[in-house]
Write an enzyme that holds these catalytic residues in place. Structure first.
Site, PDB file in Angstrom:
ATOM      1  N   LYS A  54     -35.702  72.061 -26.804  1.00 13.25           N
ATOM      2  CA  LYS A  54     -36.069  70.815 -27.499  1.00 13.25           C
ATOM      3  C   LYS A  54     -36.361  69.718 -26.473  1.00 13.25           C
ATOM      4  CE  LYS A  54     -33.589  72.168 -31.624  1.00 13.25           C
ATOM      5  NZ  LYS A  54     -32.343  72.217 -32.360  1.00 13.25           N
ATOM      6  N   GLN A  98     -26.621  69.223 -32.449  1.00 17.70           N
ATOM      7  CA  GLN A  98     -26.880  70.665 -32.531  1.00 17.70           C
ATOM      8  C   GLN A  98     -25.788  71.384 -33.330  1.00 17.70           C
ATOM      9  OE1 GLN A  98     -29.726  72.270 -31.362  1.00 17.70           O
ATOM     10  NE2 GLN A  98     -28.872  74.010 -32.453  1.00 17.70           N
ATOM     11  N   ASP A 121     -33.508  65.835 -38.430  1.00 22.28           N
ATOM     12  CA  ASP A 121     -33.235  67.167 -38.985  1.00 22.28           C
ATOM     13  C   ASP A 121     -33.359  67.151 -40.512  1.00 22.28           C
ATOM     14  OD1 ASP A 121     -32.805  69.171 -37.143  1.00 22.28           O
ATOM     15  OD2 ASP A 121     -30.680  68.691 -36.837  1.00 22.28           O
TER      16      ASP A 121
END
Ligand code: NAD
Length: 293
Positions: A54, A98, A121
């Site tokens: 990422k 994460q 997200d």
């Protein structure tokens, strides 16, 4: 039986990333450098790889990125403080913690603490609601957004199609179903899950099957109507002594036997997988656009 179209997620993701690069340059010309913060708690090897790619992708596209690596023993309060600081950091437009965090962390509370305008997200309740409301200012979870992009750019019609989504997680299954049933997609959607009866029979009705279960090669050839489109979200490690690593990656679909029945199918790897990061970059640019400088 005819050969199916192989839906090349790698190529589609590359095209999305090119669009992102151009948009990042436009924003920079306006004085806005889009910034993504990625928070990793602990040292899970797979999470480390995801976080690394990422951050690397941000660099390749000209986005600012901040990697926050915290030790396994980080407390809930310490993590909440990190999130709060990132919420207040004007250089950061997107924040991602994460998953999965260590067991002692209440992941839902962390997600709720995120500024929803930075929740790239798409897991914060405000963004979940916006998805249900079809409000385009919300953030759509990256993996289902990537599946929709594959369908869209591949010209696969969804309007009036019977779609079966296997799996009801908040990360993939449920948002996928909402996207398929939305007014710009218009599919007729069934969500199947671990308690569904006669899963093969449900799947056989489908023009489009999206498998998001986490069970290697569960979807078999006789579950698939001839000519159906199959989107395989699953990423499973199975032992394979012939590989140097000792394992290979496989999807939730028994690809070799299912593919000849389909009109189109995503491979694993190289299908949905590469789309997830691409859509994360797209969401980060959306956040930067919406928040501004
Ligand atoms: P999850 O474990 O949160 O959810 C799995 C779902 O499958 C549940 O809703 C459960 O009801 C359903 N299920 C389990 N067993 C079943 C059965 N026998 N029959 C029918 N349904 C069953 O998983 P998730 O986070 O949604 O991920 C699903 C898969 O997608 C995993 O393999 C994961 O690795 C993969 N994944 C891939 C990406 C990507 O970037 N491509 C992203 C997220 C998840």
């Amino acid at each position: 039986m005819s050969q199916p179209r192989i839906l090349d997620g790698k190529a589609i993701a590359a095209a999305v990333l090119e669009e992102c690069r151009a948009e990042a340059a436009e924003l920079k010309a306006k004085g806005i450098t889009p910034g993504l913060a990625v928070v990793l708690v602990g040292s899970d090897p797979a999470s480390k790889v995801y976080v690394g790619s990422k951050v690397r992708t941000c660099g390749e596209l000209g986005l600012f990125s901040k990697k926050v690596e915290l030790p396994e023993e980080t407390t809930q309060e310490e993590l909440l403080k990190v999130v709060e600081d990132l919420n207040n950091d004007p250089a950061i437009h997107g924040i991602l913690v994460q998953s999965p965090p260590p067991k002692h962390i209440d992941e839902e509370a962390i997600v709720r603490a995120l500024d929803p305008r930075k929740d790239v997200d798409g897991f914060h309740p405000e963004n979940v609601a916006k998805l249900a409301l079809e409000d385009p200012t919300g953030f759509v979870p990256c993996t289902p957004a990537g599946c929709m992009k594959i369908l869209e750019v591949s010209g696969i019609p969804t309007s009036g199609a019977e779609a079966v989504v296997i799996g009801r997680s908040m990360i993939v299954g449920k948002p996928m179903a909402l996207l398929l049933v939305a007014k710009n997609s218009n599919a007729t959607v069934t969500i199947a899950h671990s308690r569904s009866k006669d899963l093969p029979g449900i799947c056989r009705r489908a023009d489009i099957i999206v498998a998001a279960v986490g069970r290697p090669e569960m979807v078999k050839a006789d579950w698939v109507k001839p000519g159906a489109v199959v989107i395989d979200v699953g990423i499973n490690r199975v032992e394979d002594a012939s590989k140097k690593s000792g394992y290979r990656l496989t999807g939730d679909v028994a690809y070799d036997e299912v593919a000849p029945h389909c009109s189109a199918i995503t491979p694993v790897p190289g299908g949905v997988g590469p789309m997830t990061i691409a859509m994360l970059m797209k969401n980060t640019l959306q956040a930067a656009r919406q928040i501004g400088a």
